[in-house]
Design a protein around this motif. Structure first.
Motif, PDB file in Angstrom:
ATOM      1  N   ARG A   1       0.850  -1.193   0.000  1.00  0.00           N
ATOM      2  CA  ARG A   1       0.000   0.000   0.000  1.00  0.00           C
ATOM      3  C   ARG A   1       0.890   1.249   0.000  1.00  0.00           C
ATOM      4  O   ARG A   1       1.004   1.945   0.998  1.00  0.00           O
ATOM      5  N   PRO A   2       1.578   1.511  -1.114  1.00  0.00           N
ATOM      6  CA  PRO A   2       2.439   2.687  -1.201  1.00  0.00           C
ATOM      7  C   PRO A   2       1.635   3.979  -1.135  1.00  0.00           C
ATOM      8  O   PRO A   2       0.487   4.028  -1.588  1.00  0.00           O
ATOM      9  N   ILE A   3       2.224   4.994  -0.561  1.00  0.00           N
ATOM     10  CA  ILE A   3       1.581   6.308  -0.435  1.00  0.00           C
ATOM     11  C   ILE A   3       2.414   7.334  -1.184  1.00  0.00           C
ATOM     12  O   ILE A   3       3.637   7.383  -1.063  1.00  0.00           O
ATOM     13  N   GLU A   4       1.733   8.166  -1.961  1.00  0.00           N
ATOM     14  CA  GLU A   4       2.412   9.233  -2.690  1.00  0.00           C
ATOM     15  C   GLU A   4       2.305  10.533  -1.892  1.00  0.00           C
ATOM     16  O   GLU A   4       1.232  10.889  -1.405  1.00  0.00           O
ATOM     17  N   ILE A   5       3.451  11.234  -1.795  1.00  0.00           N
ATOM     18  CA  ILE A   5       3.490  12.517  -1.085  1.00  0.00           C
ATOM     19  C   ILE A   5       4.071  13.555  -2.041  1.00  0.00           C
ATOM     20  O   ILE A   5       5.134  13.335  -2.650  1.00  0.00           O
ATOM     21  N   LYS A   6       3.409  14.680  -2.148  1.00  0.00           N
ATOM     22  CA  LYS A   6       3.771  15.701  -3.132  1.00  0.00           C
ATOM     23  C   LYS A   6       5.009  16.494  -2.701  1.00  0.00           C
ATOM     24  O   LYS A   6       5.114  16.939  -1.568  1.00  0.00           O
ATOM     25  N   ILE A   7       5.950  16.660  -3.639  1.00  0.00           N
ATOM     26  CA  ILE A   7       7.149  17.466  -3.385  1.00  0.00           C
ATOM     27  C   ILE A   7       6.816  18.935  -3.641  1.00  0.00           C
ATOM     28  O   ILE A   7       6.392  19.299  -4.742  1.00  0.00           O
ATOM     29  N   VAL A   8       7.007  19.777  -2.619  1.00  0.00           N
ATOM     30  CA  VAL A   8       6.641  21.200  -2.758  1.00  0.00           C
ATOM     31  C   VAL A   8       7.863  22.131  -2.638  1.00  0.00           C
ATOM     32  O   VAL A   8       7.706  23.359  -2.645  1.00  0.00           O
ATOM     33  N   GLY A   9       9.061  21.565  -2.534  1.00  0.00           N
ATOM     34  CA  GLY A   9      10.229  22.439  -2.425  1.00  0.00           C
ATOM     35  C   GLY A   9      11.499  21.673  -2.112  1.00  0.00           C
ATOM     36  O   GLY A   9      11.498  20.440  -2.027  1.00  0.00           O
ATOM     37  N   GLU A  10      12.560  22.427  -1.972  1.00  0.00           N
ATOM     38  CA  GLU A  10      13.869  21.846  -1.683  1.00  0.00           C
ATOM     39  C   GLU A  10      14.617  22.758  -0.717  1.00  0.00           C
ATOM     40  O   GLU A  10      14.563  23.987  -0.839  1.00  0.00           O
TER      41      GLU A  10
ATOM     42  N   ILE B   1       4.450  23.178   5.788  1.00  0.00           N
ATOM     43  CA  ILE B   1       4.270  21.921   5.064  1.00  0.00           C
ATOM     44  C   ILE B   1       3.021  21.218   5.597  1.00  0.00           C
ATOM     45  O   ILE B   1       2.940  20.873   6.775  1.00  0.00           O
ATOM     46  N   GLU B   2       2.049  21.008   4.697  1.00  0.00           N
ATOM     47  CA  GLU B   2       0.798  20.350   5.078  1.00  0.00           C
ATOM     48  C   GLU B   2       0.953  18.837   5.024  1.00  0.00           C
ATOM     49  O   GLU B   2       1.885  18.311   4.414  1.00  0.00           O
ATOM     50  N   VAL B   3       0.016  18.136   5.676  1.00  0.00           N
ATOM     51  CA  VAL B   3      -0.026  16.683   5.579  1.00  0.00           C
ATOM     52  C   VAL B   3      -0.252  16.326   4.107  1.00  0.00           C
ATOM     53  O   VAL B   3      -1.101  16.918   3.435  1.00  0.00           O
ATOM     54  N   GLY B   4       0.562  15.392   3.604  1.00  0.00           N
ATOM     55  CA  GLY B   4       0.483  15.017   2.191  1.00  0.00           C
ATOM     56  C   GLY B   4       1.507  15.740   1.340  1.00  0.00           C
ATOM     57  O   GLY B   4       1.575  15.489   0.129  1.00  0.00           O
TER      58      GLY B   4
ATOM     59  N   ALA C   1      20.410  20.662   6.890  1.00  0.00           N
ATOM     60  CA  ALA C   1      19.435  21.721   6.617  1.00  0.00           C
ATOM     61  C   ALA C   1      18.375  21.784   7.712  1.00  0.00           C
ATOM     62  O   ALA C   1      18.094  20.803   8.406  1.00  0.00           O
ATOM     63  N   MET C   2      17.785  22.975   7.854  1.00  0.00           N
ATOM     64  CA  MET C   2      16.745  23.204   8.859  1.00  0.00           C
ATOM     65  C   MET C   2      15.442  22.533   8.431  1.00  0.00           C
ATOM     66  O   MET C   2      14.958  22.734   7.314  1.00  0.00           O
ATOM     67  N   ILE C   3      14.886  21.719   9.324  1.00  0.00           N
ATOM     68  CA  ILE C   3      13.626  21.036   9.040  1.00  0.00           C
ATOM     69  C   ILE C   3      12.475  22.028   9.175  1.00  0.00           C
ATOM     70  O   ILE C   3      12.360  22.718  10.188  1.00  0.00           O
ATOM     71  N   PRO C   4      11.578  22.131   8.166  1.00  0.00           N
ATOM     72  CA  PRO C   4      10.484  23.109   8.219  1.00  0.00           C
ATOM     73  C   PRO C   4       9.480  22.805   9.332  1.00  0.00           C
ATOM     74  O   PRO C   4       9.399  21.682   9.839  1.00  0.00           O
ATOM     75  N   GLU C   5       8.714  23.832   9.668  1.00  0.00           N
ATOM     76  CA  GLU C   5       7.631  23.661  10.642  1.00  0.00           C
ATOM     77  C   GLU C   5       6.651  22.604  10.154  1.00  0.00           C
ATOM     78  O   GLU C   5       6.389  22.478   8.954  1.00  0.00           O
ATOM     79  N   ASN C   6       6.138  21.841  11.092  1.00  0.00           N
ATOM     80  CA  ASN C   6       5.139  20.810  10.856  1.00  0.00           C
ATOM     81  C   ASN C   6       5.725  19.536  10.269  1.00  0.00           C
ATOM     82  O   ASN C   6       5.012  18.558  10.089  1.00  0.00           O
TER      83      ASN C   6
END
Length: 400
Positions: free
Chosen positions: A69-78, A89-92, A101-106
């Protein structure tokens, strides 16, 4: 005449630990003694940080994921090390992230690069990640306000790294002690002069200065003087306030021109002791002048070296607050033999090895001989009444 250990005890009772402080920059801190407690100015790391290259997201985004049951998560930046990602960063959603590197909020986890497949702007996640998996927390190494270095620490390159991590560019340390050095004797000639009949070159001045420097201390050479008590007294009196320990050589025995006894009387200081129960180096005179120790060593080269090592080093260790300067003792196995009876406590030149063996390299043991001191790294401490030393016998050594 007193035992060596009693002499050391008296000397340590009459000298004080360094109180002068100076401010030193990080690049010059190696070997210095910290004179203040240092507290963390910030957290380290100063932000939540990725420990590896991969993708960061909220762990809830991977809930229930497995190979079936693979889950796809959208890449929104680098995010690269040194970057700051402002978007929440929203769920998903996820961001590609580099090590450090600094881990973003959430974002609450990092999935390593090797464990994902990228497809159509998404990552394919094949396993469920735990909360804070592959996640370095802010302050997990050092917390703001934490005591990170204690007063009295002898600093080295690792401590410099800690201070630099805190953004600290300079700290207060105890000043390095300065040793005044003076030699006496009508027979002495400086090495810069022509050697005339009846004269000898003054080696003690340079041996002592070199050893003091080798131990990490500062020194001031006040030169070589003839057997003139008034002149020597004046030199000491004029300069003892500028040093932390004053060392002289020569003039401490019982001969006509052994002037240091008179010099001490002229200075009106307090005599601490004269003569210790070792050979060579018996005639050593210690006194206290203006709160400083005046340590007057034998004029014989090896005797002066013995006096410096056995008496001078403990003083410098205390004054500098550096325990590493003091010598340490070991028990070693003798390789070779020494057949002469030691009626008194005798100090022999030796070479100590890491397998706890010691060799006597030369048959030349006179206190006036210098060539046989080359290459020695210890003193063999022979107890009084010892008939001889045989090969394989256990002996006490003092490491230089």
């Amino acid at each position: 005449m007193i035992e060596l250990e009693k002499a050391i005890e008296i000397l340590l009772e009459n000298c004080m630990e360094m109180k002068r402080e100076i401010t030193v920059s990080l690049i010059d801190l190696d070997g210095r003694i910290l004179s203040e407690d240092i507290y963390a100015k910030l957290d380290n790391p100063p932000f939540n940080r990725s420990p590896l290259d991969g993708y960061s997201f909220n762990h809830i985004s991977s809930k229930g994921a497995d190979e079936n049951r693979p889950i796809e998560i959208k890449i929104v930046g680098e995010i690269c090390a040194g970057d700051y990602f402002e978007k929440n960063i929203e769920v998903g959603e996820c961001v590609r992230i580099m090590t450090g590197a600094m881990i973003p909020e959430n974002c609450t986890c990092v999935l390593r690069q090797e464990d994902i497949e990228e497809k159509n702007g998404n990552i394919i996640v094949l396993k469920e990640l735990k909360l804070y998996e592959n996640f370095c927390h802010r302050g997990e190494d050092i917390k703001f306000g934490e005591l990170i270095l204690k007063k009295g620490t002898k600093l080295n390159y690792t401590h410099v790294g800690i201070l630099a991590t805190m953004g600290i560019s300079q700290v207060k340390v105890f000043d390095i002690p300065t040793v005044g050095i003076l030699s006496t004797g009508d027979e002495l000639t400086d090495i810069s002069n022509e050697l005339k009949p009846g004269k000898i070159y003054d080696s003690n001045l340079y041996v002592i200065a070199s050893r003091i420097k080798n131990l990490g201390m500062n020194y001031k050479i006040f030169g070589s003087y003839g057997d003139n008590p008034e002149e020597v007294k004046n030199i000491i009196k004029e300069n003892i306030g500028d040093v932390d320990l004053f060392i002289t050589t020569g003039g401490v025995s019982v001969g006509k021109k052994d002037i240091l006894h008179e010099v001490v009387n002229l200075l009106e200081g307090s005599k601490l002791f004269w003569k210790i129960k070792i050979q060579p180096g018996t005639p050593v005179l210690a006194s206290k002048q203006e709160g400083k120790i005046l340590l007057s060593l034998s004029g014989n080269p090896f005797a002066a070296l013995i006096n410096l090592e056995l008496l001078g080093r403990p003083i410098l260790s205390k004054i500098s607050r550096d325990k590493e300067i003091n010598y340490r003792r070991e028990t070693a196995t003798l390789r070779g033999e020494f057949l002469k009876k030691s009626s008194n406590r005798r100090m022999l030149r030796g070479v100590y090895s890491d397998n706890k063996e010691v060799r006597i390299e030369s048959n030349h043991h006179s206190s006036g001989e210098v060539l046989s001191t080359a290459g020695i790294n210890c003193i063999i401490d022979i107890q009084p009444g010892t008939e001889k030393l045989s090969n394989g016998e256990k002996v006490k050594v003092i490491l230089l």
